[in-house]
Design a protein around this motif. Structure first.
Motif, PDB file in Angstrom:
ATOM      1  N   GLY A  40     -12.010  -7.899 -12.003  1.00  0.00           N
ATOM      2  CA  GLY A  40     -11.059  -8.733 -11.606  1.00  0.00           C
ATOM      3  C   GLY A  40     -10.103  -8.088 -10.645  1.00  0.00           C
ATOM      4  N   GLY A  41     -10.275  -6.666 -10.857  1.00  0.00           N
ATOM      5  CA  GLY A  41      -9.171  -5.796 -10.104  1.00  0.00           C
ATOM      6  C   GLY A  41      -9.459  -5.778  -8.556  1.00  0.00           C
ATOM      7  N   VAL A  42     -10.819  -5.618  -8.370  1.00  0.00           N
ATOM      8  CA  VAL A  42     -11.274  -5.691  -6.861  1.00  0.00           C
ATOM      9  C   VAL A  42     -11.097  -6.770  -6.368  1.00  0.00           C
ATOM     10  N   ARG A  43     -11.385  -8.072  -6.972  1.00  0.00           N
ATOM     11  CA  ARG A  43     -11.079  -9.273  -6.403  1.00  0.00           C
ATOM     12  C   ARG A  43      -9.650  -9.471  -5.940  1.00  0.00           C
ATOM     13  N   PHE A  44      -8.722  -8.942  -6.781  1.00  0.00           N
ATOM     14  CA  PHE A  44      -7.146  -8.967  -6.438  1.00  0.00           C
ATOM     15  C   PHE A  44      -7.066  -8.017  -5.336  1.00  0.00           C
ATOM     16  N   TYR A  45      -7.634  -6.768  -5.035  1.00  0.00           N
ATOM     17  CA  TYR A  45      -7.621  -5.970  -3.825  1.00  0.00           C
ATOM     18  C   TYR A  45      -8.038  -6.832  -2.547  1.00  0.00           C
ATOM     19  N   LEU A  46      -9.193  -7.286  -2.919  1.00  0.00           N
ATOM     20  CA  LEU A  46      -9.861  -8.203  -1.529  1.00  0.00           C
ATOM     21  C   LEU A  46      -8.972  -9.202  -1.125  1.00  0.00           C
ATOM     22  N   GLN A  47      -8.430 -10.073  -2.059  1.00  0.00           N
ATOM     23  CA  GLN A  47      -7.331 -10.965  -1.815  1.00  0.00           C
ATOM     24  C   GLN A  47      -6.214 -10.637  -0.898  1.00  0.00           C
ATOM     25  N   SER A  48      -5.508  -9.498  -1.552  1.00  0.00           N
ATOM     26  CA  SER A  48      -4.569  -8.979  -0.925  1.00  0.00           C
ATOM     27  C   SER A  48      -4.708  -8.414   0.501  1.00  0.00           C
ATOM     28  N   ALA A  49      -6.011  -7.761   0.569  1.00  0.00           N
ATOM     29  CA  ALA A  49      -6.147  -7.439   2.189  1.00  0.00           C
ATOM     30  C   ALA A  49      -6.089  -8.796   3.123  1.00  0.00           C
ATOM     31  N   VAL A  50      -7.021  -9.693   2.754  1.00  0.00           N
ATOM     32  CA  VAL A  50      -7.191 -10.814   3.506  1.00  0.00           C
ATOM     33  C   VAL A  50      -6.234 -11.675   3.695  1.00  0.00           C
ATOM     34  N   ALA A  51      -5.437 -12.186   2.570  1.00  0.00           N
ATOM     35  CA  ALA A  51      -4.272 -12.795   2.564  1.00  0.00           C
ATOM     36  C   ALA A  51      -2.948 -12.206   3.347  1.00  0.00           C
ATOM     37  N   SER A  52      -2.990 -10.762   3.430  1.00  0.00           N
ATOM     38  CA  SER A  52      -2.111 -10.337   4.320  1.00  0.00           C
ATOM     39  C   SER A  52      -2.337 -10.569   5.676  1.00  0.00           C
ATOM     40  N   GLN A  53      -3.599 -10.747   6.049  1.00  0.00           N
ATOM     41  CA  GLN A  53      -3.828 -11.016   7.482  1.00  0.00           C
ATOM     42  C   GLN A  53      -3.600 -12.432   7.901  1.00  0.00           C
ATOM     43  N   TYR A  54      -3.762 -13.281   6.672  1.00  0.00           N
ATOM     44  CA  TYR A  54      -3.456 -14.767   6.732  1.00  0.00           C
ATOM     45  C   TYR A  54      -2.018 -15.013   7.280  1.00  0.00           C
ATOM     46  N   LEU A  55      -1.131 -14.364   6.105  1.00  0.00           N
ATOM     47  CA  LEU A  55       0.189 -14.545   6.364  1.00  0.00           C
ATOM     48  C   LEU A  55       0.790 -13.971   7.721  1.00  0.00           C
ATOM     49  N   VAL A  56       0.296 -12.719   8.345  1.00  0.00           N
ATOM     50  CA  VAL A  56       0.700 -12.276   9.421  1.00  0.00           C
ATOM     51  C   VAL A  56       0.289 -13.114  10.811  1.00  0.00           C
ATOM     52  N   GLU A  57      -0.749 -13.642  10.728  1.00  0.00           N
ATOM     53  CA  GLU A  57      -1.391 -14.477  11.931  1.00  0.00           C
ATOM     54  C   GLU A  57      -0.692 -15.886  11.850  1.00  0.00           C
ATOM     55  N   ARG A  58      -0.156 -16.418  10.819  1.00  0.00           N
ATOM     56  CA  ARG A  58       0.234 -17.843  10.560  1.00  0.00           C
ATOM     57  C   ARG A  58       1.623 -17.651  10.982  1.00  0.00           C
ATOM     58  N   THR A  59       2.236 -16.736  10.396  1.00  0.00           N
ATOM     59  CA  THR A  59       3.915 -16.654  10.697  1.00  0.00           C
ATOM     60  C   THR A  59       4.272 -15.999  11.934  1.00  0.00           C
ATOM     61  N   GLY A  60       3.119 -15.250  12.838  1.00  0.00           N
ATOM     62  CA  GLY A  60       3.432 -14.205  13.872  1.00  0.00           C
ATOM     63  C   GLY A  60       4.300 -13.090  13.606  1.00  0.00           C
ATOM     64  N   ASP A  61       4.449 -12.653  12.452  1.00  0.00           N
ATOM     65  CA  ASP A  61       5.364 -11.607  12.074  1.00  0.00           C
ATOM     66  C   ASP A  61       4.668 -10.500  11.197  1.00  0.00           C
ATOM     67  N   ARG A  62       4.560  -9.369  12.034  1.00  0.00           N
ATOM     68  CA  ARG A  62       3.817  -8.411  11.318  1.00  0.00           C
ATOM     69  C   ARG A  62       4.540  -7.670  10.044  1.00  0.00           C
ATOM     70  N   GLN A  63       5.759  -7.960   9.802  1.00  0.00           N
ATOM     71  CA  GLN A  63       6.788  -7.779   8.811  1.00  0.00           C
ATOM     72  C   GLN A  63       7.129  -8.655   8.086  1.00  0.00           C
ATOM     73  N   ILE A  64       6.243  -9.655   7.836  1.00  0.00           N
ATOM     74  CA  ILE A  64       6.638 -10.754   6.989  1.00  0.00           C
ATOM     75  C   ILE A  64       6.814 -10.524   5.541  1.00  0.00           C
ATOM     76  N   PHE A  65       6.011  -9.609   5.047  1.00  0.00           N
ATOM     77  CA  PHE A  65       6.379  -8.967   3.965  1.00  0.00           C
ATOM     78  C   PHE A  65       7.813  -8.315   3.427  1.00  0.00           C
ATOM     79  N   ALA A  66       8.376  -8.039   4.397  1.00  0.00           N
ATOM     80  CA  ALA A  66       9.709  -7.544   3.852  1.00  0.00           C
ATOM     81  C   ALA A  66      10.732  -8.746   3.918  1.00  0.00           C
ATOM     82  N   ARG A  67      10.436  -9.748   4.800  1.00  0.00           N
ATOM     83  CA  ARG A  67      11.201 -11.082   4.427  1.00  0.00           C
ATOM     84  C   ARG A  67      10.759 -11.695   3.026  1.00  0.00           C
ATOM     85  N   ILE A  68       9.404 -11.652   2.697  1.00  0.00           N
ATOM     86  CA  ILE A  68       9.392 -12.050   1.406  1.00  0.00           C
ATOM     87  C   ILE A  68       9.862 -11.290   0.354  1.00  0.00           C
TER      88      ILE A  68
END
Length: 364
Positions: free
Chosen positions: A291-319
């Motif tokens: 389960g843990g590796v799956r969570f890591y893989l999701q984190s890596a790819v979902a971060s790219q999704y959030l940046v691409e859709r928002t156009g904001d490299r620092q969207i994680f700070a806003r969340i």
């Protein structure tokens, strides 16, 4: 994975976890003066951002280099300077709780106790021996010892150790920088979360984002491999693969390794995961890694999704700032902040995520 933080964190000796040069301060080594007053028997090197202490200067410089890579990635992804850190590696075991507390009081809010090669090897051997002994019950002790030694030597190759540390040092610092940077007055409550007060997904994503680019690339490649197998035959996909593409579940679940870690600690007689730093390998690691590796893989790819859709490299700070205000992910999606083309509610975002995955990982 998620010690106070380290004085309780489990490092997987599997591949579950598996830079820039450090600027020197001009003049007197002020940060090392502070740190060495707490740990005088260790060599200390420093940058403008923190210190690394180890049994020799070369090892300390390597730890500092790994930490400094994380500093730059934290600034790039969260738009703020991370808290001052100290990475401390004792020759045997971990630096004491008293030393950790002294470093914190001495101006290092983030302290990462780290395992030396000698201690790491001893813990890897103990973990492997438990698994091998269980599998070879009734066999001569000499055969068991030989099997253990072979497995340890394979696990402890310099290349494997270097690969793990390349990801793990900055990864672990990332947990601290995120948790203590956004919730400075909070205490760790692993009964509720695998990490700090944040929802577990962003806690883990913050750590994964701190990893060296090669480690992130490996995670994305692993995600792609699993996703392509899923698309080829979704009916026979295992549960973790199905959960890997379920973004709604990702945003709401407790870290999937949390229960396994608690059970291992219980079996080992450890009151909580803050009580010790243990290395696990073999079957123990595999169970958590599922389960843990799956969570890591999701984190890596979902971060790219959030940046691409928002156009904001620092969207994680806003969340993160929304979570500090007490908002949920649903409330943050619906609030008035600009979010590019990111859908404003979870059901629509799940559909958009699946469409994005097909574009991100096209079939050949």
């Amino acid at each position: 994975m998620s010690l106070s933080r380290p004085v309780g964190r489990i490092v997987l000796a599997l591949s579950a976890i598996a830079c820039s040069s450090a600027p020197a301060l001009a003049g007197q080594a002020r940060l090392c003066d502070q740190a060495s007053s707490i740990l005088p028997d260790l060599e200390c090197v420093e940058s403008a951002n923190g210190v690394a202490l180890a049994s020799n200067a070369a090892r300390a410089r390597r730890l500092l280099e790994l930490a400094e890579g994380g500093v730059e990635r934290f600034k790039a992804n969260f738009g703020r300077q991370p808290l001052r850190y100290a990475v401390a590696e004792a020759a045997e075991g971990l630096v004491s709780r008293e030393s950790v507390a002294g470093l914190r009081k001495g101006g290092f809010p983030v302290v990462l106790p780290w395992l030396s090669d000698r201690t790491y090897r001893a813990q890897v051997e103990a973990s492997i021996r438990r698994g091998v002994s269980a599998q070879m019950v009734g066999r001569p002790q000499t055969e068991i010892d030989a099997a253990v030694q072979t497995a340890v030597d394979r696990q402890m190759s310099p290349a494997t150790r270097a690969r793990i540390e390349l990801a793990a040092v900055s990864h672990e610092l990332g947990h601290y920088w995120y948790w203590q940077g956004y919730w400075p007055n909070s205490t760790l409550s692993e009964d509720k979360h695998y990490g700090g007060p944040s929802p577990d997904w962003l806690d883990e994503m913050a750590a994964v984002l701190m990893e060296a680019p090669d480690s992130i690339d490996d995670r994305v490649k692993q995600f792609a491999q699993r996703y392509n197998r899923y698309r080829a035959d979704p009916t026979n996909a295992d549960e973790n693969t199905k959960l890997m593409i379920d973004l709604n579940n990702f945003f709401s679940e407790t870290h999937p390794a949390h229960q396994q870690v608690q059970q291992l600690n219980k079996n080992a007689g450890i009151r909580s995961s803050n009580d010790s730093f243990r290395v696990i390998s073999g079957e123990e690691a595999r169970k958590i890694a599922e389960g843990g590796v799956r969570f890591y893989l999701q984190s890596a790819v979902a971060s790219q999704y959030l940046v691409e859709r928002t156009g904001d490299r620092q969207i994680f700070a806003r969340i993160a700032e929304a979570f500090v205000r007490g908002e949920t992910i649903e409330q943050w999606l619906a609030n008035a902040e600009p979010k590019g083309t990111l859908p404003r509610e979870l059901k629509a975002m799940q559909a958009d995520w699946l469409a994005w995955l097909d574009q991100r990982f096209p079939t050949s």
